[in-house]
Enzyme design. Structure first.
Site, short mmCIF file in Angstrom:
data_model
loop_
_atom_site.label_atom_id
_atom_site.label_comp_id
_atom_site.label_asym_id
_atom_site.label_seq_id
_atom_site.Cartn_x
_atom_site.Cartn_y
_atom_site.Cartn_z
N ASP A 134 11.64 13.06 -9.68
CA ASP A 134 10.23 13.30 -9.39
C ASP A 134 10.03 14.65 -8.69
O ASP A 134 9.28 14.75 -7.72
CB ASP A 134 9.67 12.17 -8.52
N PHE B 245 1.39 3.32 0.24
CA PHE B 245 1.53 2.20 1.16
C PHE B 245 2.21 2.61 2.45
O PHE B 245 2.73 1.79 3.19
CB PHE B 245 2.30 1.04 0.51
N GLY B 246 2.22 3.88 2.74
CA GLY B 246 2.84 4.37 3.96
C GLY B 246 2.14 5.60 4.48
O GLY B 246 1.29 6.19 3.80
N GLY C 6 0.19 8.00 1.94
CA GLY C 6 0.59 7.72 0.58
C GLY C 6 0.10 6.36 0.13
O GLY C 6 -0.83 5.80 0.72
N GLY D 67 0.07 12.79 7.03
CA GLY D 67 0.17 12.45 5.62
C GLY D 67 -0.12 10.99 5.35
O GLY D 67 -0.01 10.15 6.25
#
Length: 480
Positions: free
Chosen positions: A145, A33-34, A31, A29
């Site tokens: 979220d 900033f990770g 995202g 995976g």
């Protein structure tokens, strides 16, 4: 003799956890900033998901408070239908979360690949997610979220909530006002900015259930304005084939979650029984909730274990494009905290080591005021009106909502929460690290990110002027 110099150092598994304790396996995976990859603990041989966040990017994107807050919240949580934290630590470049491994993929992946799901499958997911939401609310945590991207399946097909980087604690005297989350899943009270709390998660659950059943969301718009108008004003319209895909009880339950008045929303009606109202709903009449909690119910859908239930390009990117591949590194010794920037110092001091085998879970949340009885005086000397909460053992099981109180929306925050209370801290963040524009189609959600103050508040100090006001809407595709 010369070979002895290359002998690897012994790993101290009794000492503080670090990246040397894990084998680094495939990337799964990515995202803003990770990244996420599968790891295996070298001693226990248990597989986990490793979520790692680059500190420099975290500072640049003004997300330090979110990362610290997520780390704190996850230490508090332990539930069968949540992706639970097992270890947390950091090195000089990254912060690390070691989480339960979910090999079944997220619901967005399955929705895109196979299309709309059967009522039996959706009801099963909704029941498991609702149970997890109720648990979070019992901890005074609102997720903010919930969407298919943030629901992960394990290898057997059970649903789990993940991604807590804009989750916050709520209280009756500090209603949230920030526009945070993915816009298409936001409750009306979030968009109106008049104050909201726990019920917003059940609105998002209603949107999610509708989307899983029919392959599209009930409220849509090509711009922020049209989408907002749809959420606030348009009637809930069912697809023409809805009676063929969903029972009357199912549509009634979804309509209950999508009640615009949070006090009338399923599970939050005045005098209601909170989660007991959901359990008693006819749509869930055949569910044995104790067996469900213990994962003794066989999921109606089992992910294909022979196929990768995630985007395989993540691993290719890691191999071909990563300039600084992840590897275990010893920390530099003798670092001076006073020479660090406030953001780097905040991560250094407050992204603490966690080891679930050694550390008892705890909460960092301490309410600024307390209201336990009608007319009781709060810590600031003002009289308060009682608000029922399912967190009180003998109280009515429903958190307070804006309609219960007026004039008490507080903008003072507590510690790290002061920085993200009103919307988060991440700025200019798109779905997978991209900068987004201001207009999207109905499938994705545009961003309207306007920090009013470029400086990040001094870490972990009670501010007399309240938190930095940041409005943030995370893109629907965010994976981390």
């Amino acid at each position: 003799m010369g070979a002895s110099c290359c002998k690897p150092e012994a790993i101290d598994f009794e000492g503080e956890v670090n990246l040397f304790h894990f084998y680094l396996l495939r990337s799964v995976g990515k995202g803003a900033f990770g990244k996420v990859r599968v790891v295996q603990h070298k001693h226990s041989k248990t597989l986990y998901a490793l979520k790692y966040i680059n500190k420099a990017k975290c500072v640049k994107m003004k997300a330090v408070a979110n990362i610290v807050q997520e780390r704190r919240l996850l230490e508090e949580i332990d539930h069968p239908f949540v992706v639970n934290l097992r270890y947390a630590f950091q090195d000089d470049e990254n912060c690390f979360f070691v989480l339960d491994l979910m090999l079944g993929g997220d619901l967005r992946f399955h929705l895109d690949r196979a299309g709309a799901m059967s009522e039996e499958v959706v009801r099963f997911y909704v029941a498991e997610i609702a149970m997890a939401i109720d648990y979070l609310h019992s901890k005074r945590i609102v997720h903010r979220d919930l969407k298919p991207d943030n629901i992960l399946l394990d290898e057997k097909g059970h649903a789990h909530i993940t991604d807590f980087n804009i989750a916050v604690h709520f209280s009756e005297r500090r209603l949230l006002t920030g526009v945070a989350g993915s816009m298409a899943y936001m409750a009306p009270e979030v968009l109106t900015k008049r104050g909201y709390s726990a019920p917003v998660d059940f609105w998002s659950l209603g949107i999610l259930a509708f989307e899983l059943l029919f392959g599209k969301r009930p409220f849509r718009g090509r711009t922020n304005t049209s989408l907002t108008n749809s959420i606030l004003n348009e009637h809930l319209i069912w697809p023409d084939d809805a009676p063929d895909k969903c029972s009357t009880d199912g549509m009634q339950a979804i309509r209950g979650f999508l009640e615009r008045d949070p006090n009338k929303r399923l599970g939050y009606r005045p005098g209601g029984g909170g989660f007991e109202d959901i359990k008693a709903h006819p749509w869930f009449r055949n569910i044995n909730w104790d067996q469900l909690y213990n994962k003794e119910v066989v999921p109606p859908f089992e992910p294909d274990s022979k196929r990768a239930n995630f985007d395989a390009t993540h691993e290719l990117e890691e191999l071909l494009l990563e300039e600084n591949p992840l590897k275990a590194r010893k920390r530099k010794e003798g670092q001076d905290l006073e020479m660090m920037t406030p953001e780097m110092r905040m991560m250094e001091e407050h992204f603490k080591i966690f080891d679930y085998t050694k550390t008892q879970r705890r909460s960092y949340y301490t309410p600024a005021t307390s209201t336990s009885a009608a007319g009781q005086t709060t810590s600031n000397g003002t009289a308060s009106t009682a608000v029922s909460s399912h967190l009180s053992p003998k109280g009515i099981s429903r958190p307070g909502t804006p309609s219960d109180r007026t004039g008490v929306i507080s903008k003072t925050g507590l510690d790290v929460e002061a920085q993200i209370l009103d919307g988060g801290g991440m700025a200019n963040v798109g779905g997978r690290g991209l900068l987004k524009g201001t207009s999207m189609d109905g499938r994705q959600d545009s961003l309207d990110i306007r920090p009013t103050n470029g400086k990040q508040p001094t870490p972990l100090r009670q501010s007399s002027t309240g938190p930095e006001k940041v409005e943030e809407m995370k893109n629907v595709g965010s994976a981390i």
